[in-house]
Design a protein around this motif. Structure first.
Motif, mmCIF file in Angstrom:
data_model
loop_
_atom_site.group_PDB
_atom_site.id
_atom_site.type_symbol
_atom_site.label_atom_id
_atom_site.label_comp_id
_atom_site.label_asym_id
_atom_site.label_seq_id
_atom_site.Cartn_x
_atom_site.Cartn_y
_atom_site.Cartn_z
ATOM 1 N N ILE A 341 57.189 104.216 1.407
ATOM 2 C CA ILE A 341 57.876 105.037 2.407
ATOM 3 C C ILE A 341 56.905 105.475 3.494
ATOM 4 O O ILE A 341 57.246 105.515 4.687
ATOM 5 N N LEU A 342 55.671 105.776 3.101
ATOM 6 C CA LEU A 342 54.640 106.149 4.076
ATOM 7 C C LEU A 342 54.429 105.022 5.074
ATOM 8 O O LEU A 342 54.402 105.243 6.296
ATOM 9 N N LEU A 343 54.310 103.792 4.584
ATOM 10 C CA LEU A 343 54.085 102.638 5.452
ATOM 11 C C LEU A 343 55.300 102.343 6.320
ATOM 12 O O LEU A 343 55.159 101.973 7.492
ATOM 13 N N VAL A 344 56.494 102.502 5.773
ATOM 14 C CA VAL A 344 57.718 102.241 6.541
ATOM 15 C C VAL A 344 57.807 103.193 7.731
ATOM 16 O O VAL A 344 58.044 102.771 8.872
ATOM 17 N N ILE A 345 57.604 104.489 7.494
ATOM 18 C CA ILE A 345 57.744 105.477 8.572
ATOM 19 C C ILE A 345 56.630 105.331 9.597
ATOM 20 O O ILE A 345 56.881 105.341 10.811
ATOM 21 N N LEU A 346 55.389 105.187 9.128
ATOM 22 C CA LEU A 346 54.274 105.039 10.064
ATOM 23 C C LEU A 346 54.392 103.735 10.846
ATOM 24 O O LEU A 346 54.064 103.687 12.034
ATOM 25 N N GLY A 347 54.844 102.674 10.182
ATOM 26 C CA GLY A 347 55.035 101.406 10.881
ATOM 27 C C GLY A 347 56.109 101.504 11.949
ATOM 28 O O GLY A 347 55.927 101.013 13.075
ATOM 29 N N ALA A 348 57.218 102.159 11.621
ATOM 30 C CA ALA A 348 58.295 102.332 12.601
ATOM 31 C C ALA A 348 57.829 103.202 13.767
ATOM 32 O O ALA A 348 58.130 102.920 14.938
ATOM 33 N N ASP A 349 57.068 104.250 13.451
ATOM 34 C CA ASP A 349 56.560 105.137 14.498
ATOM 35 C C ASP A 349 55.610 104.386 15.435
ATOM 36 O O ASP A 349 55.682 104.528 16.659
ATOM 37 N N ALA A 350 54.725 103.565 14.852
ATOM 38 C CA ALA A 350 53.786 102.790 15.671
ATOM 39 C C ALA A 350 54.534 101.773 16.538
ATOM 40 O O ALA A 350 54.187 101.571 17.711
ATOM 41 N N PHE A 351 55.562 101.160 15.981
ATOM 42 C CA PHE A 351 56.347 100.183 16.744
ATOM 43 C C PHE A 351 57.063 100.852 17.915
ATOM 44 O O PHE A 351 57.100 100.301 19.030
ATOM 45 N N ILE A 352 57.614 102.030 17.682
ATOM 46 C CA ILE A 352 58.306 102.757 18.754
ATOM 47 C C ILE A 352 57.338 103.119 19.871
ATOM 48 O O ILE A 352 57.652 102.951 21.060
ATOM 49 N N HIS A 353 56.157 103.607 19.506
ATOM 50 C CA HIS A 353 55.164 103.950 20.517
ATOM 51 C C HIS A 353 54.696 102.720 21.277
ATOM 52 O O HIS A 353 54.488 102.762 22.497
ATOM 53 N N TRP A 354 54.526 101.601 20.557
ATOM 54 C CA TRP A 354 54.117 100.348 21.211
ATOM 55 C C TRP A 354 55.208 99.887 22.176
ATOM 56 O O TRP A 354 54.924 99.486 23.307
ATOM 57 N N GLY A 355 56.465 99.956 21.743
ATOM 58 C CA GLY A 355 57.565 99.559 22.608
ATOM 59 C C GLY A 355 57.679 100.439 23.838
ATOM 60 O O GLY A 355 57.922 99.957 24.951
ATOM 61 N N ALA A 356 57.483 101.748 23.657
ATOM 62 C CA ALA A 356 57.549 102.672 24.785
ATOM 63 C C ALA A 356 56.441 102.385 25.787
ATOM 64 O O ALA A 356 56.660 102.419 27.014
ATOM 65 N N ALA A 357 55.233 102.087 25.264
ATOM 66 C CA ALA A 357 54.117 101.774 26.155
ATOM 67 C C ALA A 357 54.380 100.490 26.932
ATOM 68 O O ALA A 357 54.096 100.406 28.138
ATOM 69 N N LYS A 358 54.925 99.480 26.267
ATOM 70 C CA LYS A 358 55.255 98.223 26.944
ATOM 71 C C LYS A 358 56.330 98.436 28.009
ATOM 72 O O LYS A 358 56.263 97.863 29.108
ATOM 73 N N TYR A 359 57.317 99.259 27.685
ATOM 74 C CA TYR A 359 58.393 99.544 28.633
ATOM 75 C C TYR A 359 57.839 100.222 29.887
ATOM 76 O O TYR A 359 58.190 99.848 31.016
ATOM 77 N N LYS A 360 56.951 101.195 29.687
ATOM 78 C CA LYS A 360 56.345 101.881 30.834
ATOM 79 C C LYS A 360 55.512 100.915 31.674
ATOM 80 O O LYS A 360 55.495 100.991 32.901
ATOM 81 N N GLU A 361 54.822 99.993 30.998
ATOM 82 C CA GLU A 361 53.990 99.019 31.711
ATOM 83 C C GLU A 361 54.860 98.084 32.547
ATOM 84 O O GLU A 361 54.540 97.763 33.710
ATOM 85 N N ILE A 362 55.989 97.659 31.980
ATOM 86 C CA ILE A 362 56.905 96.774 32.728
ATOM 87 C C ILE A 362 57.468 97.497 33.939
ATOM 88 O O ILE A 362 57.546 96.930 35.044
ATOM 89 N N ILE A 363 57.865 98.738 33.751
ATOM 90 C CA ILE A 363 58.407 99.535 34.880
ATOM 91 C C ILE A 363 57.342 99.709 35.955
ATOM 92 O O ILE A 363 57.645 99.584 37.161
ATOM 93 N N ARG A 364 56.107 99.948 35.538
ATOM 94 C CA ARG A 364 55.028 100.139 36.524
ATOM 95 C C ARG A 364 54.797 98.872 37.338
ATOM 96 O O ARG A 364 54.635 98.926 38.555
ATOM 97 N N ILE A 365 54.810 97.712 36.639
ATOM 98 C CA ILE A 365 54.602 96.442 37.340
ATOM 99 C C ILE A 365 55.747 96.165 38.315
ATOM 100 O O ILE A 365 55.533 95.729 39.471
ATOM 101 N N CYS A 366 56.983 96.443 37.883
ATOM 102 C CA CYS A 366 58.138 96.216 38.741
ATOM 103 C C CYS A 366 58.096 97.109 39.987
ATOM 104 O O CYS A 366 58.433 96.671 41.081
ATOM 105 N N VAL A 367 57.676 98.333 39.800
ATOM 106 C CA VAL A 367 57.607 99.273 40.930
ATOM 107 C C VAL A 367 56.533 98.821 41.924
ATOM 108 O O VAL A 367 56.731 98.878 43.156
ATOM 109 N N GLN A 368 55.403 98.342 41.413
ATOM 110 C CA GLN A 368 54.325 97.888 42.279
ATOM 111 C C GLN A 368 54.737 96.647 43.082
ATOM 112 O O GLN A 368 54.356 96.486 44.240
ATOM 113 N N GLN A 369 55.547 95.784 42.454
ATOM 114 C CA GLN A 369 55.976 94.578 43.159
ATOM 115 C C GLN A 369 57.045 94.881 44.186
ATOM 116 O O GLN A 369 57.202 94.203 45.163
#
Length: 369
Positions: A341-369
């Protein structure tokens, strides 16, 4: 004892560094939250849970008090009070609401169970919170009310009280908190809204953390040999007290045992064992892993029971294996389930943070273009 830090620490220049993160405190929080998970997955009232329940919630209240600071009324006045209340509301109050709403929604969607609004409101206030598989979040609500009480004391200039007056107040609070659940039962109050039956005892341990903040944060400067001895002695005492002199305790329901002295001794000694042991682990690999867990304490606290509940359902649907992680897993399976359960929750939390960071990066690139 730094009894003068009972209320006022903002004026002490040596406390400015408290805003920085102390790794060994994160390690202590990591060990503490793992013990919380174990306490909920091992057999209820087993020897393992008897030891864990003797000190794990006092430990978290003490750790919460270490970095607690009052509102900045000297510089900001009433605005400082507002900032303080909003900050604690975001950190504790809103997180309590979020976890509760998620659990109610999950029960309605996946279990297809609905409850009357009155029943949901009473659960939100603390009655049979376990119905929605998020019983452990009682700590967030209790701590939220406690920090608001602390802010009130700070605004009332209680920092100007004599040190002995503060000490006497803590003693009165302790004895009153110990007897409050018993008096409530005598008057037939089976339901205590907002966990008012345990808030005074929680407040005592938070104030204890405030009083000893300097000593606790200076633990890493103590010699390794001394810290090893204190850790070993504290661990042995915790086991002896739990098995020989202390019955099963449950902080959430106001179950503090039959002897106030033994309860306090066990709670403080167990907390000492964790904090001093954490200072020994902080600079090694286990400490790094535990510190990472400690930084995600709130997510683990709010989600582990409901994630465990639905993971058990998935296991049964796929493998036809019945798992009851809340109350009746054998010890060896409960330990493995804790890690899973520890690994499931921490893994999901890390994935969400990674996805959020990627989303922000895509938005930043789109805005710059």
């Amino acid at each position: 004892m730094c009894i003068n830090s009972f209320i006022d620490c903002n004026g002490d220049s040596s406390l400015k560094r408290y805003n920085s993160r102390y790794k060994f405190i994160d390690v202590a929080k990591g060990i503490g939250i793992i013990l919380v998970l174990m306490g909920h997955f091992f057999i209820y009232r087993s020897p393992v849970t008897q030891v864990i329940y003797s000190f794990h919630m006092p430990l978290f209240f003490i750790l919460s008090g270490i970095f607690l600071k009052g509102p900045d009324v000297d510089n900001e006045g009433i605005r400082g009070v507002g900032r303080y209340v909003w900050k604690k509301t975001k950190r504790l109050g809103l997180m309590y609401v979020l976890f509760f709403v998620l659990s109610v929604a999950a029960v309605a969607v996946f279990d297809r169970k609905t409850y009357p609004l009155k029943r949901i409101i009473r659960a939100f206030l603390g009655e049979r919170l376990r119905t929605f598989h998020v019983g452990p979040i009682w700590f967030l609500l209790a701590l939220y009310i406690i920090v608001l009480i602390y802010g009130f004391l700070y605004v009332c200039k209680c920092s100007k009280w004599n040190s002995w007056v503060k000490l006497i107040l803590m003693q009165v609070l302790l004895f009153g908190a110990y007897r409050l659940p018993e008096y409530m039962e005598r008057f037939g109050w089976s339901f205590a809204p907002l966990f008012i039956n345990v808030i005074p005892m929680g407040l005592f341990f938070v104030l204890l953390g405030i009083c000893f903040r300097k000593e606790i944060l200076e633990i890493p400067s103590v010699s390794i040999g001394t810290r090893c001895i204190i850790t070993v002695v504290a661990v042995v005492l915790t086991f002896v007290l739990s098995f020989r002199y202390l019955g099963f305790m449950e902080f959430m329901t106001g179950g503090f045992g039959d002897d106030l002295f033994i309860f306090m001794f066990a709670a403080i000694v167990g907390s000492i064992a964790i904090v001093f042991g954490s200072s020994l682990l902080a600079n090694h690999w286990p400490g790094t892993a535990l510190a990472y867990v400690g930084k995600h304490t709130m997510v683990l606290l709010g989600l582990h029971r409901i994630v465990s509940y639905y993971c058990a359902k998935i296991f049964y649907a796929i493998f036809k294996i019945k798992i009851a992680p809340a109350i009746s897993l054998p010890d060896r399976y409960a330990f493995l389930w804790t890690i899973f359960i520890l690994l499931v929750i921490l893994g999901a939390d890390a994935f969400i943070h990674w996805g959020a960071a990627k989303y922000k990066e895509i938005i930043r690139i789109c805005v710059q273009q």
